[in-house]
Scaffold this active site. Sequence first.
Site, PDB file in Angstrom:
ATOM      1  CG  HIS A  50      -0.266   0.000   2.493  1.00  0.00           C
ATOM      2  ND1 HIS A  50      -0.229  -0.893   3.446  1.00  0.00           N
ATOM      3  CD2 HIS A  50       0.540   1.003   3.230  1.00  0.00           C
ATOM      4  CE1 HIS A  50       0.417  -0.542   4.565  1.00  0.00           C
ATOM      5  NE2 HIS A  50       0.743   0.567   4.370  1.00  0.00           N
TER       6      HIS A  50
HETATM    7  P1  TYD Z   1      -2.020  -2.895   7.387  1.00  0.00           P
HETATM    8  O1  TYD Z   1      -1.441  -1.442   7.729  1.00  0.00           O
HETATM    9  O2  TYD Z   1      -2.844  -3.155   6.274  1.00  0.00           O
HETATM   10  O3  TYD Z   1      -0.738  -3.866   7.748  1.00  0.00           O
HETATM   11  P2  TYD Z   1       0.537  -4.202   6.592  1.00  0.00           P
HETATM   12  O4  TYD Z   1       0.307  -3.197   5.484  1.00  0.00           O
HETATM   13  O5  TYD Z   1       1.628  -4.366   7.499  1.00  0.00           O
HETATM   14  O6  TYD Z   1       0.034  -5.532   6.007  1.00  0.00           O
HETATM   15  O7  TYD Z   1      -2.891  -3.208   8.724  1.00  0.00           O
HETATM   16  C1  TYD Z   1      -3.287  -4.390   9.014  1.00  0.00           C
HETATM   17  C2  TYD Z   1      -4.487  -4.123   9.676  1.00  0.00           C
HETATM   18  O8  TYD Z   1      -4.279  -3.390  11.197  1.00  0.00           O
HETATM   19  C3  TYD Z   1      -5.606  -3.355   8.943  1.00  0.00           C
HETATM   20  O9  TYD Z   1      -6.860  -4.030   9.221  1.00  0.00           O
HETATM   21  C4  TYD Z   1      -5.497  -1.971   9.543  1.00  0.00           C
HETATM   22  C5  TYD Z   1      -5.090  -2.481  11.038  1.00  0.00           C
HETATM   23  N1  TYD Z   1      -4.358  -1.241  11.605  1.00  0.00           N
HETATM   24  C6  TYD Z   1      -4.893  -0.357  12.934  1.00  0.00           C
HETATM   25  O10 TYD Z   1      -5.937  -0.518  13.190  1.00  0.00           O
HETATM   26  N2  TYD Z   1      -4.107   0.463  13.314  1.00  0.00           N
HETATM   27  C7  TYD Z   1      -2.824   0.665  12.943  1.00  0.00           C
HETATM   28  O11 TYD Z   1      -2.049   1.551  13.600  1.00  0.00           O
HETATM   29  C8  TYD Z   1      -2.342  -0.024  11.817  1.00  0.00           C
HETATM   30  C9  TYD Z   1      -0.915   0.157  11.320  1.00  0.00           C
HETATM   31  C10 TYD Z   1      -3.167  -1.111  11.162  1.00  0.00           C
END
Ligand code: TYD
Length: 134
Positions: A50
């Site tokens: 992302h």
């Molecule tokens: P995401 O940012 O998509 O993780 P990555 O890119 O590392 O795979 O986050 C995973 C899940 O966690 C998503 O449902 C959003 C949630 N999340 C939060 O609730 N708070 C946060 O600060 C972060 C970074 C993610």
Amino acid sequence: MSLIKLVDLKPLIDERGTLVAIDGSKSISFDIKRIYYLFGSSKNVSRGHHAHINLKQLVICISGSCKIILDDGTNREEYLMNSKIEGLLIEGLIWREMHEFSEDCILLVLASELFDESDYIRDYNEFIKEITYV
Ligand code: TYD
């Protein structure tokens, strides 16, 4: 110019060990509003995939290693994260992916904003479109 912007975290080293302190907006270019950390990812998983519209982040690999890919829509660079005393600054519209986590990998992330799903671009084609309009 390289997408890999490294920040020397200026470790305080003495015979007792090492201490790293990060003062928001002094050590780095933003105030820290949120921290989170990632661990327990196996070697074959990848995370990220992302970009963020406004968020600035400093990513520090405080244990183990992983590879991070940064992509600005034109250049794609890979960097091995394996240092406890340097941070990787990610700001601006940059697509990021993390791969090849070691079993003991812990990625600590300091972020300039509270969590906001509307700040994410999770589709690569949409990211490319966004880049084109900026
Ligand atoms: P995401 O940012 O998509 O993780 P990555 O890119 O590392 O795979 O986050 C995973 C899940 O966690 C998503 O449902 C959003 C949630 N999340 C939060 O609730 N708070 C946060 O600060 C972060 C970074 C993610």
